[in-house]
Design an enzyme around this catalytic site. Structure first.
Site, mmCIF file in Angstrom:
data_model
loop_
_atom_site.group_PDB
_atom_site.id
_atom_site.type_symbol
_atom_site.label_atom_id
_atom_site.label_comp_id
_atom_site.label_asym_id
_atom_site.label_seq_id
_atom_site.Cartn_x
_atom_site.Cartn_y
_atom_site.Cartn_z
ATOM 1 N N LYS A 111 0.819 -1.214 0.000
ATOM 2 C CA LYS A 111 0.000 0.000 0.000
ATOM 3 C C LYS A 111 0.850 1.260 0.000
ATOM 4 O O LYS A 111 0.497 2.248 -0.627
ATOM 5 C CB LYS A 111 -0.948 0.003 1.211
ATOM 6 C CG LYS A 111 -2.026 -1.061 1.089
ATOM 7 C CD LYS A 111 -3.213 -0.812 1.991
ATOM 8 C CE LYS A 111 -4.340 -1.757 1.578
ATOM 9 N NZ LYS A 111 -5.525 -1.648 2.376
ATOM 10 N N LYS A 192 -6.143 -9.260 -5.778
ATOM 11 C CA LYS A 192 -7.282 -9.433 -4.868
ATOM 12 C C LYS A 192 -8.423 -8.467 -5.212
ATOM 13 O O LYS A 192 -8.170 -7.303 -5.496
ATOM 14 C CB LYS A 192 -6.803 -9.162 -3.432
ATOM 15 C CG LYS A 192 -7.804 -9.502 -2.367
ATOM 16 C CD LYS A 192 -7.349 -9.036 -0.993
ATOM 17 C CE LYS A 192 -7.705 -7.585 -0.767
ATOM 18 N NZ LYS A 192 -7.806 -7.162 0.623
ATOM 19 N N LYS A 195 -12.015 -3.408 -1.980
ATOM 20 C CA LYS A 195 -12.951 -2.290 -1.962
ATOM 21 C C LYS A 195 -12.266 -0.975 -2.273
ATOM 22 O O LYS A 195 -12.910 -0.012 -2.621
ATOM 23 C CB LYS A 195 -13.699 -2.237 -0.642
ATOM 24 C CG LYS A 195 -12.849 -2.026 0.592
ATOM 25 C CD LYS A 195 -13.793 -1.779 1.754
ATOM 26 C CE LYS A 195 -13.550 -2.705 2.914
ATOM 27 N NZ LYS A 195 -12.334 -2.353 3.648
HETATM 28 P P1 ATP Z 1 -8.677 -2.926 1.253
HETATM 29 O O1 ATP Z 1 -8.488 -3.762 0.045
HETATM 30 O O2 ATP Z 1 -9.283 -1.614 1.026
HETATM 31 O O3 ATP Z 1 -7.523 -2.908 2.174
HETATM 32 P P2 ATP Z 1 -10.157 -5.080 2.169
HETATM 33 O O4 ATP Z 1 -11.329 -5.243 1.258
HETATM 34 O O5 ATP Z 1 -9.039 -6.023 2.108
HETATM 35 O O6 ATP Z 1 -9.765 -3.583 2.071
HETATM 36 P P3 ATP Z 1 -11.691 -5.419 4.581
HETATM 37 O O7 ATP Z 1 -13.014 -5.243 3.962
HETATM 38 O O8 ATP Z 1 -11.457 -4.733 5.858
HETATM 39 O O9 ATP Z 1 -10.492 -5.041 3.682
HETATM 40 O O10 ATP Z 1 -11.470 -6.943 4.751
HETATM 41 C C1 ATP Z 1 -12.310 -7.557 5.573
HETATM 42 C C2 ATP Z 1 -12.095 -9.013 5.553
HETATM 43 O O11 ATP Z 1 -12.449 -9.545 4.293
HETATM 44 C C3 ATP Z 1 -10.651 -9.422 5.805
HETATM 45 O O12 ATP Z 1 -10.669 -10.558 6.607
HETATM 46 C C4 ATP Z 1 -10.135 -9.734 4.446
HETATM 47 O O13 ATP Z 1 -9.136 -10.714 4.489
HETATM 48 C C5 ATP Z 1 -11.382 -10.278 3.761
HETATM 49 N N1 ATP Z 1 -11.315 -10.017 2.333
HETATM 50 C C6 ATP Z 1 -11.275 -8.793 1.746
HETATM 51 N N2 ATP Z 1 -11.179 -8.935 0.413
HETATM 52 C C7 ATP Z 1 -11.166 -10.261 0.164
HETATM 53 C C8 ATP Z 1 -11.094 -11.046 -1.026
HETATM 54 N N3 ATP Z 1 -10.991 -10.474 -2.197
HETATM 55 N N4 ATP Z 1 -11.116 -12.387 -0.910
HETATM 56 C C9 ATP Z 1 -11.238 -12.983 0.291
HETATM 57 N N5 ATP Z 1 -11.303 -12.306 1.448
HETATM 58 C C10 ATP Z 1 -11.265 -10.971 1.402
#
Ligand code: ATP
Ligand code: LTN
Length: 326
Positions: A111, A192, A195
Site C-alpha cells: 500500500k 485481490k 474495496k
Molecule cells: P482494502 O483492500 O481496502 O484494504 P479489504 O477489502 O481487504 O480492504 P476489509 O473489507 O477490511 O479489507 O477486509 C475484511 C475481511 O475480508 C478481511 O478478513 C479480508 O481478508 C477479507 N477479504 C477482503 N477482500 C477479500 C477477497 N478479495 N477475498 C477474500 N477475502 C477478502
C-alpha cells in the site's frame, strides 16, 4: 466455549470478497462459538477519509453484517472507536514490537509503494489489529488470506508479552476458508478483489444493482482456451468464477467443475451472475429494512457496554504487570 473475532474496516463499500473471506465464515461459526464482530473504524482512518462518508459507512457496515446473517443475539457487535482500550492497548503492544517485524508486513509495503504521503498509522496498523484480537482472548480470527500475516504478528506479540509479563493473552489462530480465501478482481484476476480498488468494473460491491453485477461478471477477464476447468495458475479468471460459484452454492470446486465442464464461457458467466444476484438480492432486501431502523443503534449500544467490560479487564491486568500503576 471457543471464541471467534473479526472486523471489516469501513474504508469503502464491502465487497463480495469481504462476504466470502470473512463474513460468511462468521455466520457459519456463530452457532458453535462465542462471536465478536466489530467495525474497525480506527483502521479506516489510516488513509484519508471523508468524515461524512465514514460516518455513513460505519452504519452501512453494521447493517450489512446483520443483513448477511450475523445474529445480534449470538454476537457482540461494536464500534472500535467507542472502546478506548483498543488504542490504549495498541500503545503498550507497539512498545513490545520490533521495527524489523513491523517492517516485514507485506500489506504495508504494497500500500505504501502506491502512495506519496503515507501515515505512520498505516505502518502501525497491524499492531492495533493485534490489540483488537488480544483484548478479547480470541481463539480464532476468520479472515481472508491477505490478513494471515497480521494474525501471525498478533501471535508473536502475544507470545512475547506472555514471556515477559506472565500469561496474559491467548495466542490466536487465523481461520482461513479453504476455498474463497482470496477472491480475485474480475478485471485483473491475479489481484485481490478489493474495496479500495480504482477499477470499478473488477469489484462486486454487496450493494451493487442487479444490472451492475451482471455487467461486471459478463465482462470478467477470462482466457482464449474456451474450456471450463479449475487452474489458478493458467486460468485465473475462470478459476475465480468457479471459486465464487463454489462459495455461494456450497458445492466443492470439483462439483462445480463437473457441473460446468461442457459450458462455454458466456453460459458459465450467466450462471455465476445468477447466483451472485440471488444471494446479494437477499442481503439487499434485509439491508433496506435495517439501515433506517433503530436496530443499528440498539446493537451498537449493547455491544459497546459488553466490549468495554471485557477489554477493560484485560487492559488493566496487563497495565499492572507492566508497572503502569502507582
Ligand atoms: P482494502 O483492500 O481496502 O484494504 P479489504 O477489502 O481487504 O480492504 P476489509 O473489507 O477490511 O479489507 O477486509 C475484511 C475481511 O475480508 C478481511 O478478513 C479480508 O481478508 C477479507 N477479504 C477482503 N477482500 C477479500 C477477497 N478479495 N477475498 C477474500 N477475502 C477478502
Ligand atoms: N485489518 C483488517 C481489519 C481488522 C481486523 C481486526 C480483522 C482490523 N482489526 C481484527 C480481524 C481481527 C483488514 O484490513 N481487513
Amino acid at each position: 466455549m471457543k471464541r471467534i473475532l473479526t472486523g471489516l474496516k469501513p474504508s469503502g463499500e464491502l465487497t463480495l470478497g469481504s462476504l466470502i473471506g470473512a463474513i460468511k465464515q462468521c455466520v457459519s461459526y456463530q452457532k458453535d462459538y462465542e462471536s465478536i464482530i466489530f467495525v474497525p473504524d480506527l483502521h479506516a482512518i489510516t488513509v484519508e477519509q471523508d468524515p461524512k462518508e465514514l460516518k455513513m459507512r460505519i452504519k452501512k457496515n453494521v447493517a450489512l453484517y446483520l443483513a448477511c446473517g450475523i445474529d445480534p443475539e449470538k454476537n457482540i457487535i461494536f464500534l472500535q472507536s467507542e472502546n478506548v482500550y483498543h488504542a490504549n492497548l495498541s500503545w503498550i503492544l507497539e512498545c513490545n514490537t520490533y521495527m524489523g517485524e513491523a517492517s516485514r508486513m507485506t500489506q504495508f509495503k504494497d500500500k505504501s509503494s502506491k502512495k506519496e504521503n503515507v501515515s505512520v498509522g498505516l505502518f502501525t496498523y497491524p499492531i492495533l489489529m493485534a490489540a483488537d484480537i488480544l483484548l478479547y482472548d480470541a481463539d480464532y480470527v476468520p479472515v481472508g488470506i491477505d490478513q494471515k500475516q497480521h494474525v501471525e504478528l498478533a501471535r508473536d506479540i502475544a507470545n512475547r508479552i506472555n514471556n515477559r509479563y506472565g500469561n496474559i493473552f491467548k495466542v490466536p489462530e487465523p481461520l482461513i476458508p479453504e476455498v474463497g480465501a482470496k477472491i480475485m478482481d474480475l478485471q485483473e484476476p491475479t489481484k485481490k478483489m478489493s474495496k479500495s480498488s480504482d477499477n470499478y468494473k473488477g469489484t462486486i460491491l454487496l450493494l451493487d444493482s442487479e444490472k451492475d453485477i451482471r455487467k461486471k461478471i459478463a465482462s470478467a477477464v477470462t482466457d482464449s482456451e474456451g474450456k471450463v476447468y479449475f487452474d489458478k495458475e493458467n486460468k485465473p479468471g475462470i478459476s475465480n468464477l468457479l471459486t465464487i460459484y463454489s462459495c455461494l452454492s456450497n458445492l466443492s470446486i470439483e462439483e462445480v467443475e463437473d457441473k460446468f465442464k461442457d459450458y462455454n464461457y458466456g453460459n458459465l458467466k450467466k450462471e455465476v451472475a445468477d447466483i451472485v444476484v440471488e444471494k446479494l438480492t437477499e442481503i439487499q432486501t434485509k439491508y433496506e429494512n435495517i439501515i433506517n431502523s433503530n436496530m443499528i443503534d440498539e446493537v451498537l449500544d449493547k455491544g459497546k457496554n459488553l466490549s468495554i467490560k471485557m477489554a477493560q479487564a484485560k487492559y488493566e491486568k496487563l497495565k499492572e504487570k507492566v508497572g503502569l500503576t502507582r
